[in-house]
Design a protein around this motif. Structure first.
Motif, short mmCIF file in Angstrom:
data_model
loop_
_atom_site.label_atom_id
_atom_site.label_comp_id
_atom_site.label_asym_id
_atom_site.label_seq_id
_atom_site.Cartn_x
_atom_site.Cartn_y
_atom_site.Cartn_z
N ASP A 167 -175.40 -71.17 -48.86
CA ASP A 167 -174.68 -72.34 -48.34
C ASP A 167 -173.48 -72.68 -49.22
N VAL A 168 -173.70 -72.66 -50.53
CA VAL A 168 -172.60 -72.91 -51.46
C VAL A 168 -171.50 -71.88 -51.25
N PRO B 244 -178.15 -70.88 -61.83
CA PRO B 244 -176.79 -71.06 -62.36
C PRO B 244 -175.86 -70.05 -61.71
N CYS B 245 -174.58 -70.20 -61.95
CA CYS B 245 -173.61 -69.25 -61.38
C CYS B 245 -172.37 -69.18 -62.26
N ASP B 246 -171.85 -67.98 -62.44
CA ASP B 246 -170.64 -67.80 -63.24
C ASP B 246 -169.40 -67.60 -62.37
N VAL B 247 -169.57 -67.70 -61.06
CA VAL B 247 -168.43 -67.51 -60.14
C VAL B 247 -167.73 -68.85 -59.92
N THR B 248 -166.50 -68.93 -60.37
CA THR B 248 -165.75 -70.19 -60.22
C THR B 248 -164.60 -70.07 -59.22
N GLN C 51 -170.12 -76.35 -57.37
CA GLN C 51 -170.79 -76.77 -56.14
C GLN C 51 -172.30 -76.57 -56.22
N GLY C 52 -172.73 -75.59 -56.99
CA GLY C 52 -174.16 -75.41 -57.20
C GLY C 52 -174.76 -76.59 -57.96
N ARG D 236 -178.26 -81.43 -57.73
CA ARG D 236 -178.44 -82.87 -57.93
C ARG D 236 -178.87 -83.55 -56.63
N SER D 237 -178.27 -83.14 -55.53
CA SER D 237 -178.62 -83.71 -54.23
C SER D 237 -180.04 -83.34 -53.82
N LEU D 238 -180.43 -82.09 -54.05
CA LEU D 238 -181.76 -81.64 -53.66
C LEU D 238 -182.85 -82.29 -54.50
N GLN D 239 -182.57 -82.52 -55.77
CA GLN D 239 -183.56 -83.18 -56.62
C GLN D 239 -183.82 -84.60 -56.10
N GLU D 240 -182.76 -85.30 -55.76
CA GLU D 240 -182.92 -86.66 -55.23
C GLU D 240 -183.67 -86.64 -53.90
N TYR D 241 -183.36 -85.65 -53.07
CA TYR D 241 -184.00 -85.55 -51.76
C TYR D 241 -185.49 -85.26 -51.90
#
Length: 230
Positions: free
Chosen positions: A110-111, A143-147, A159-160, A165-170
């Protein structure tokens, strides 16, 4: 010399003791007694799990966390894990599974394709509703190293971070478990700690999967059933 207790008072005392004894034995709506097993024992008891995810979940990949879960504590009943899947394609593919715990790790695709967190959350809700496991654990994406993603210039690292952060809250709002199995290999900027990811900057190394992902997912799966109501 102690006084004798009148028969009427003895009867009242007996009734109170019986009531107190009955009150300590709770009964669930289905007529069964609740699980009296201590929480510590439930935390180490074997549980069954199913999964829904992408390439980091795909069992045929050597870096998949599913390969390194302790089989003496958690038994897989299968699930959905395929590289390149988005949360929407995972939601389309999952089916009902009889399992104690469902682990959902979706969002990398999705990201990559600019799908926002709100859509990922809706798709996770669909996944949970279709699978119908007794407990749910939502896992952070890696994590991701693609910027600067080729083609659409997405900063996947940034964006990851937003998605996690959104998924943790959800997960918290729905009463689901949350785990970040990558916490020891995730830099503060959401990149990989040097040497812990594969050369593509997206996937974990095999050593990372063995040392961190498998053990931490094992704990998350077994802890999901402790003190939770199915």
């Amino acid at each position: 010399m102690p006084r004798s207790v009148p028969p009427r008072l003895l009867g009242l005392l007996s009734a109170v003791l019986v009531s107190a004894t009955v009150a300590t034995v709770a009964v669930l709506p289905n007529g069964t007694a609740p699980d009296a097993t201590p929480a510590a024992a439930r935390a180490t008891a074997p549980v069954s799990f199913t999964f829904a995810g992408d390439s980091v979940t795909q069992a045929s990949n050597t870096w998949s966390w599913t390969k390194y879960v302790s089989t003496s504590r958690a038994t897989s009943v299968g699930g959905v894990g395929r590289g390149g899947d988005t949360s929407a394609t995972v939601a389309d593919r999952v089916t009902r599974q009889d399992a104690d715990v469902l682990v959902v790790m979706v969002g990398v695709g999705d990201v990559r394709t600019r799908v926002g967190p709100s859509t990922v959350r809706k798709n996770i809700s669909t996944i949970v509703g279709k699978v119908r496991a007794r407990h749910v654990v939502v896992a952070a994406i890696p994590p991701c190293d693609v910027t600067d993603q080729a083609g659409n210039h997405v900063d996947r690292r940034a964006q990851g971070f937003v998605l996690n952060r959104s998924l943790q809250e959800y997960a918290s709002s729905r009463g689901w478990g949350w785990v970040d199995p990558f916490s020891s290999v995730r830099r503060i900027d959401n990149g990989w700690v040097a040497g812990t990811g594969k050369g593509d900057g997206v996937h974990p190394s095999v050593a990372t999967a063995k040392r961190y992902l498998g053990p931490r997912m094992t704990v998350a799966i077994t802890q999901a059933v402790v003190g939770a109501k199915p």
